[in-house]
Design a protein around this motif. Sequence first.
Motif, short mmCIF file in Angstrom:
data_model
loop_
_atom_site.label_atom_id
_atom_site.label_comp_id
_atom_site.label_asym_id
_atom_site.label_seq_id
_atom_site.Cartn_x
_atom_site.Cartn_y
_atom_site.Cartn_z
N SER A 1 0.82 -1.22 0.00
CA SER A 1 0.00 0.00 0.00
C SER A 1 0.85 1.27 0.00
O SER A 1 0.32 2.36 -0.21
CB SER A 1 -0.96 0.00 1.20
OG SER A 1 -0.23 -0.03 2.41
N ASP A 2 2.15 1.14 0.19
CA ASP A 2 3.04 2.29 0.03
C ASP A 2 3.10 2.70 -1.44
O ASP A 2 3.46 3.85 -1.75
CB ASP A 2 4.47 1.95 0.48
CG ASP A 2 4.61 1.76 1.98
OD1 ASP A 2 3.75 2.27 2.73
OD2 ASP A 2 5.58 1.08 2.40
N PHE A 3 2.77 1.79 -2.34
CA PHE A 3 2.99 2.00 -3.77
C PHE A 3 1.73 1.98 -4.62
O PHE A 3 1.73 2.48 -5.74
CB PHE A 3 3.97 0.94 -4.30
CG PHE A 3 5.23 0.89 -3.48
CD1 PHE A 3 6.23 1.84 -3.66
CD2 PHE A 3 5.40 -0.07 -2.48
CE1 PHE A 3 7.38 1.82 -2.88
CE2 PHE A 3 6.55 -0.09 -1.71
CZ PHE A 3 7.54 0.86 -1.90
N VAL A 4 0.68 1.36 -4.10
CA VAL A 4 -0.58 1.30 -4.87
C VAL A 4 -1.76 1.59 -3.96
O VAL A 4 -1.70 1.37 -2.74
CB VAL A 4 -0.78 -0.09 -5.53
CG1 VAL A 4 0.27 -0.39 -6.57
CG2 VAL A 4 -0.84 -1.19 -4.51
N ASP A 5 -2.82 2.11 -4.56
CA ASP A 5 -4.09 2.31 -3.87
C ASP A 5 -5.07 1.27 -4.40
O ASP A 5 -5.06 0.95 -5.60
CB ASP A 5 -4.65 3.71 -4.14
CG ASP A 5 -3.87 4.79 -3.42
OD1 ASP A 5 -3.52 4.58 -2.24
OD2 ASP A 5 -3.59 5.84 -4.04
N PHE A 6 -5.90 0.75 -3.51
CA PHE A 6 -6.91 -0.23 -3.90
C PHE A 6 -8.27 0.32 -3.49
O PHE A 6 -8.51 0.60 -2.31
CB PHE A 6 -6.63 -1.58 -3.24
CG PHE A 6 -7.59 -2.67 -3.60
CD1 PHE A 6 -7.70 -3.09 -4.92
CD2 PHE A 6 -8.40 -3.25 -2.64
CE1 PHE A 6 -8.59 -4.10 -5.28
CE2 PHE A 6 -9.29 -4.26 -2.99
CZ PHE A 6 -9.39 -4.68 -4.30
N ASP A 7 -9.16 0.48 -4.45
CA ASP A 7 -10.48 1.05 -4.14
C ASP A 7 -11.57 -0.01 -4.00
O ASP A 7 -12.75 0.29 -3.99
CB ASP A 7 -10.87 2.10 -5.19
CG ASP A 7 -11.07 1.50 -6.58
OD1 ASP A 7 -11.09 0.26 -6.71
OD2 ASP A 7 -11.21 2.29 -7.53
N GLY A 8 -11.17 -1.24 -3.91
CA GLY A 8 -12.14 -2.34 -3.80
C GLY A 8 -12.30 -3.12 -5.08
O GLY A 8 -12.68 -4.29 -5.04
N THR A 9 -12.01 -2.49 -6.19
CA THR A 9 -12.15 -3.20 -7.47
C THR A 9 -10.91 -3.09 -8.34
O THR A 9 -10.68 -3.94 -9.19
CB THR A 9 -13.36 -2.66 -8.28
OG1 THR A 9 -13.18 -1.26 -8.48
CG2 THR A 9 -14.67 -2.95 -7.57
N SER A 10 -10.14 -2.04 -8.16
CA SER A 10 -8.97 -1.88 -9.02
C SER A 10 -7.79 -1.31 -8.24
O SER A 10 -7.96 -0.68 -7.18
CB SER A 10 -9.29 -0.97 -10.20
OG SER A 10 -9.59 0.33 -9.75
N LEU B 1 6.88 9.70 -3.64
CA LEU B 1 7.37 8.74 -2.66
C LEU B 1 8.79 9.08 -2.24
O LEU B 1 9.60 9.53 -3.05
CB LEU B 1 7.32 7.32 -3.22
CG LEU B 1 5.93 6.79 -3.57
CD1 LEU B 1 6.05 5.40 -4.21
CD2 LEU B 1 5.03 6.75 -2.36
N SER B 2 9.10 8.83 -0.99
CA SER B 2 10.44 9.12 -0.47
C SER B 2 11.45 8.14 -1.05
O SER B 2 11.11 7.03 -1.48
CB SER B 2 10.46 9.02 1.05
OG SER B 2 10.31 7.66 1.46
N LEU C 1 11.17 4.08 -1.94
CA LEU C 1 11.52 3.56 -3.27
C LEU C 1 12.65 2.54 -3.20
O LEU C 1 12.76 1.69 -4.09
CB LEU C 1 11.89 4.71 -4.20
CG LEU C 1 10.72 5.62 -4.60
CD1 LEU C 1 11.22 6.83 -5.36
CD2 LEU C 1 9.67 4.85 -5.40
N ALA C 2 13.46 2.59 -2.15
CA ALA C 2 14.56 1.64 -2.01
C ALA C 2 14.06 0.20 -1.88
O ALA C 2 14.80 -0.75 -2.13
CB ALA C 2 15.43 1.99 -0.81
N ALA C 3 12.80 0.03 -1.51
CA ALA C 3 12.23 -1.31 -1.36
C ALA C 3 11.79 -1.93 -2.68
O ALA C 3 11.48 -3.12 -2.74
CB ALA C 3 11.05 -1.27 -0.39
N VAL C 4 11.77 -1.14 -3.75
CA VAL C 4 11.30 -1.62 -5.06
C VAL C 4 12.45 -2.31 -5.79
O VAL C 4 13.48 -1.70 -6.07
CB VAL C 4 10.75 -0.46 -5.91
CG1 VAL C 4 10.33 -0.98 -7.29
CG2 VAL C 4 9.57 0.20 -5.21
N GLU C 5 12.25 -3.58 -6.09
CA GLU C 5 13.26 -4.32 -6.86
C GLU C 5 13.10 -4.06 -8.35
O GLU C 5 14.07 -3.85 -9.06
CB GLU C 5 13.15 -5.82 -6.57
CG GLU C 5 14.20 -6.63 -7.28
CD GLU C 5 14.20 -8.11 -6.91
OE1 GLU C 5 14.90 -8.87 -7.60
OE2 GLU C 5 13.52 -8.51 -5.95
#
Length: 169
Positions: free
Chosen positions: A84-93, A102-103, A107-111
């Motif tokens: 959830s640091d990288f995407v939002d979920f609205d229940g369907t998408s 993003l800090s 971003l350091a966590a993204v491979e």
Amino acid sequence: MKGNLNKKQSLFIEEYLKDMNATQAAMRAGYSEKTAMVQGHQLLKKTLVSEEIKRLQAERSDRLQLDTDAVVANLANIAGAVISDFVDFDGTSLKFKDFNTLSREKLAAVESIKQGRFGLEIKLYNKIHASDLILKAIGGYITSSDIIDKLPPERLNNLVDELMQKLNR
């Protein structure tokens, strides 16, 4: 200091600094697979070898301008990252957040981010591996080396002799 080390010891040090695994380093340096564990442990106990390893680690740290705290902090960012640091979920998408907001730590966590069959895919670094490395760095594990280091020399010598006898059967 390298001048006081023999060729095999120097090669062991070079290999050890790749992954900090004494057994594997000993094998890659040309020691027998049967005796690599014992040889690796004994090499790390040698003052010249351990001092050269420390010197080269300090040199690397200076060159990279990194210290252990910085590395552990980076690993903590990886271990603490959630999708959830990288995407939002609205229940369907799902919708990617604006990565420009993003800090650097997040971003350091993204491979990787890549185009997949169903759209963009985001892959985070392995949290379990990062947590494991953190625990090792802060002394959260007791390793066989920790136990061996506390053995009286005569008991350690007896164990090494027993192991060598079993390996030579």
